[in-house]
Design an enzyme around this catalytic site. Structure first.
Site, PDB file in Angstrom:
ATOM      1  N   TYR A 187       8.276 -15.434 -19.992  1.00 36.01           N
ATOM      2  CA  TYR A 187       6.989 -15.692 -20.665  1.00 36.01           C
ATOM      3  C   TYR A 187       6.970 -17.328 -20.549  1.00 36.01           C
ATOM      4  CZ  TYR A 187       5.859 -11.258 -22.156  1.00 36.01           C
ATOM      5  OH  TYR A 187       5.471  -9.918 -22.520  1.00 36.01           O
ATOM      6  N   HIS A 230      12.839  -0.129 -27.808  1.00 30.96           N
ATOM      7  CA  HIS A 230      12.169  -1.512 -27.706  1.00 30.96           C
ATOM      8  C   HIS A 230      12.022  -1.823 -29.285  1.00 30.96           C
ATOM      9  CE1 HIS A 230       8.874  -3.770 -25.218  1.00 30.96           C
ATOM     10  NE2 HIS A 230       9.046  -4.441 -26.366  1.00 30.96           N
ATOM     11  N   GLU A 287       7.971  -7.835 -17.788  1.00 31.12           N
ATOM     12  CA  GLU A 287       6.922  -8.167 -18.647  1.00 31.12           C
ATOM     13  C   GLU A 287       6.609  -9.500 -18.156  1.00 31.12           C
ATOM     14  OE1 GLU A 287       7.473  -8.165 -22.917  1.00 31.12           O
ATOM     15  OE2 GLU A 287       8.336  -5.994 -22.758  1.00 31.12           O
ATOM     16  N   GLU A 337      14.812  -6.697 -24.272  1.00 29.96           N
ATOM     17  CA  GLU A 337      15.136  -8.040 -24.770  1.00 29.96           C
ATOM     18  C   GLU A 337      16.123  -7.893 -26.173  1.00 29.96           C
ATOM     19  OE1 GLU A 337      11.692  -9.863 -25.643  1.00 29.96           O
ATOM     20  OE2 GLU A 337      10.795  -9.866 -23.798  1.00 29.96           O
ATOM     21  N   ASN A 343      12.059 -10.101 -18.158  1.00 27.70           N
ATOM     22  CA  ASN A 343      10.710 -10.520 -18.855  1.00 27.70           C
ATOM     23  C   ASN A 343      10.687 -12.082 -18.939  1.00 27.70           C
ATOM     24  OD1 ASN A 343      10.653  -7.844 -19.411  1.00 27.70           O
ATOM     25  ND2 ASN A 343      10.665  -8.049 -21.517  1.00 27.70           N
ATOM     26  N   ARG A 396       5.337   1.118 -17.383  1.00 29.12           N
ATOM     27  CA  ARG A 396       6.422   0.830 -18.157  1.00 29.12           C
ATOM     28  C   ARG A 396       6.218   0.994 -19.820  1.00 29.12           C
ATOM     29  NH1 ARG A 396       8.866  -4.064 -20.730  1.00 29.12           N
ATOM     30  NH2 ARG A 396      10.801  -3.270 -21.466  1.00 29.12           N
TER      31      ARG A 396
HETATM   32  C1  FCB Z   1       8.152  -9.737 -25.511  1.00 26.20           C
HETATM   33  C2  FCB Z   1       8.278  -8.388 -26.053  1.00 26.20           C
HETATM   34  C3  FCB Z   1       6.988  -7.454 -25.910  1.00 26.20           C
HETATM   35  C4  FCB Z   1       5.746  -8.469 -26.239  1.00 26.20           C
HETATM   36  C5  FCB Z   1       5.810  -9.389 -25.599  1.00 26.20           C
HETATM   37  C6  FCB Z   1       4.699 -10.569 -25.865  1.00 26.20           C
HETATM   38  O1  FCB Z   1       9.229 -10.380 -26.044  1.00 26.20           O
HETATM   39  O2  FCB Z   1       9.143  -7.432 -25.302  1.00 26.20           O
HETATM   40  O3  FCB Z   1       7.041  -6.327 -26.670  1.00 26.20           O
HETATM   41  O4  FCB Z   1       5.651  -8.673 -27.660  1.00 26.20           O
HETATM   42  O5  FCB Z   1       6.956 -10.254 -25.850  1.00 26.20           O
END
Ligand code: FCB
Length: 443
Positions: free
Chosen positions: A295, A122, A347, A167, A293, A78
């Site tokens: 995290y 992006h 992600e 995002e 995504n 990607r």
């Molecule tokens: C996300 C972004 C990516 C990267 C990660 C850690 O928010 O999409 O570009 O910076 O965080």
């Protein structure tokens, strides 16, 4: 524990990057400046005062990098296209030299049997469009649709999937709400209007690409989280509900239900976006996949000082709480609320202060992080969520936006002085993990 074979076949295993974070060559071969070039040049915006001029020099080293991708044994890569590389002003003339770069990259990926998952935006808006008002200017949505159509025309049949935005929550809220990201505006009201324009541009781009290439697989990538109240208090619960509405539902409801979430709209009051007749219909059209995504979760405490989250699995080098079960909870919640298309985890990964010692990078915490998230993902899938792939962020250490190069997310270490790439233990682990798939032993 080997859970590789518990994932359905086929399942897409991948790695992810984005243009501004790795390409460098920021003014090479006719590339125009982006808002991130400008933002980096303004003192105080980037913690280590760095910029994207060289980054990982991927523009010149893409062959070596695709070699690394192929050696990992992943199915897919990607990456994003830098809009100002292929259309320096964001309108008008195309830059053939810019398209040639992505043409070479796609050729190289195809030669190595790696599928391409492309993101159109992006975060690197052509600066020339910012000079005309950027995403606050509704016209930018039409410029984006033109760009999307051209990419679909040239590359539609050579890529596996195209995502419009990455995002948009970040583009709107960090770019326009608190000035942490380009273009560096701190005006929550503008951020809300921008979020509407980003969604509108998604819809216009979807229509343009569908008309151009009816066979293309099209979608969007959203950053998502659950919002957990710190305590059972009414205040914490209300805060969590509102936070979820303003972040996740704010983007999901328009796309899947054709309206903004009432709770968030009420909270925005006079700052609610200006919506023209027909906008919601444009935004609410079928997508072929949803990129998610993940995290961390959002932790909501209305108390002063806020109640911190319980220390469980610790935090990453970004200070982000490690909370793998949030991925399972999020996916199950989304499944309950929406009629979802197939999902890709586009992600997931973590930053750590990795050092090369004796040609090796021992990043055991990253391996544990990925393992825990994959277990949570599998759990959600076994409970009926249709997830078709997982992309680790990131292939390489890279330019982590306003943190500069200080935060390392790669499974491959980059020595920025020499551009030397070193596989971290996590890359070797991921390679072995992927290659344990049935029928892949020989890989
Ligand atoms: C996300 C972004 C990516 C990267 C990660 C850690 O928010 O999409 O570009 O910076 O965080």
């Amino acid at each position: 524990m080997n859970i590789t074979n518990q994932f359905p076949m086929p399942f897409t295993w991948g790695v992810a990057t984005s243009a501004f974070q790795i390409e460098g060559a920021s003014s090479t071969d006719g590339k125009g400046p982006s808002i991130w070039d400008t933002f980096c040049s303004q003192p105080g915006n980037i913690k280590d005062h760095s910029d994207g001029t060289v980054a990982c020099d991927h523009y010149h080293r893409y062959r070596e990098d695709v070699g690394l991708i192929a050696a990992l044994g992943v199915d897919a890569y990607r990456f994003s296209i830098a809009w100002p590389r292929v259309q320096p002003d964001g309108k008008g003339a195309w830059n053939e030299a810019g398209f040639d770069f992505y043409d070479r990259l796609l050729t190289e990926l195809a030669a190595r049997g790696v599928k391409a998952h492309v993101t159109l935006y992006h975060w690197d808006l052509p600066q020339a469009l910012q000079d005309d008002g950027g995403w606050l200017n509704r016209d930018t949505c039409h410029r984006f649709a033109d760009y999307a159509r051209e990419v679909a025309r040239r590359f539609g049949n050579r890529v596996e999937a195209i995502a419009t935005h990455n995002e948009p929550w970040c583009s709107a809220n960090l770019g326009y709400g608190n000035a942490q990201f380009a273009p560096g505006v701190a005006d929550p009201r503008q951020a809300i209007q921008v979020s509407h324009h980003l969604l509108l541009s998604h819809g216009l781009a979807m229509s343009a690409m569908r008309a151009q290439d009816p066979g293309a697989r099209l979608g969007i990538v959203l950053n998502q989280w659950t919002a957990d109240p710190a305590t059972d208090s009414d205040a914490d619960r209300a805060m969590a509900e509102l936070e979820y509405a303003r972040s996740v539902q704010w983007f999901m409801d328009p796309i899947f239900k054709g309206h903004y979430p009432a709770l968030a709209l009420r909270a925005h009051g006079a700052d609610a976006p200006v919506i023209q007749a027909g906008d919601m219909e444009v935004i609410c059209q079928p997508i072929d996949f949803l990129g998610c995504n993940y995290y961390f979760r959002s932790w909501c405490s209305a108390a002063t000082p806020p109640v911190p989250p319980p220390a469980r699995d610790g935090v990453t080098d970004m200070g982000w709480e490690i909370y793998p079960q949030g991925l399972r909870e999020l996916l199950l919640k989304l499944k309950g609320e929406y009629d979802l298309p197939p999902i890709y985890i586009t992600e997931n990964g973590m930053a750590s202060a990795d050092l090369v010692q004796d040609e090796r990078v021992a990043d055991a915490r990253r391996i544990a992080y990925v393992q825990a998230h994959l277990a949570a993902l599998l759990d959600a899938m076994q409970q009926g969520v249709d997830v078709q792939g997982y992309f680790l962020w990131s292939l390489l250490d890279n330019f982590e936006w306003n943190s500069g190069y200080a935060k390392r997310f790669g499974i491959i270490h980059v020595d920025y002085a020499t551009q030397r790439r070193t596989l971290k233990d996590s890359a070797i682990w991921y390679r072995n993990f992927i290659n344990q798939r049935a029928g892949r032993e020989a890989a």
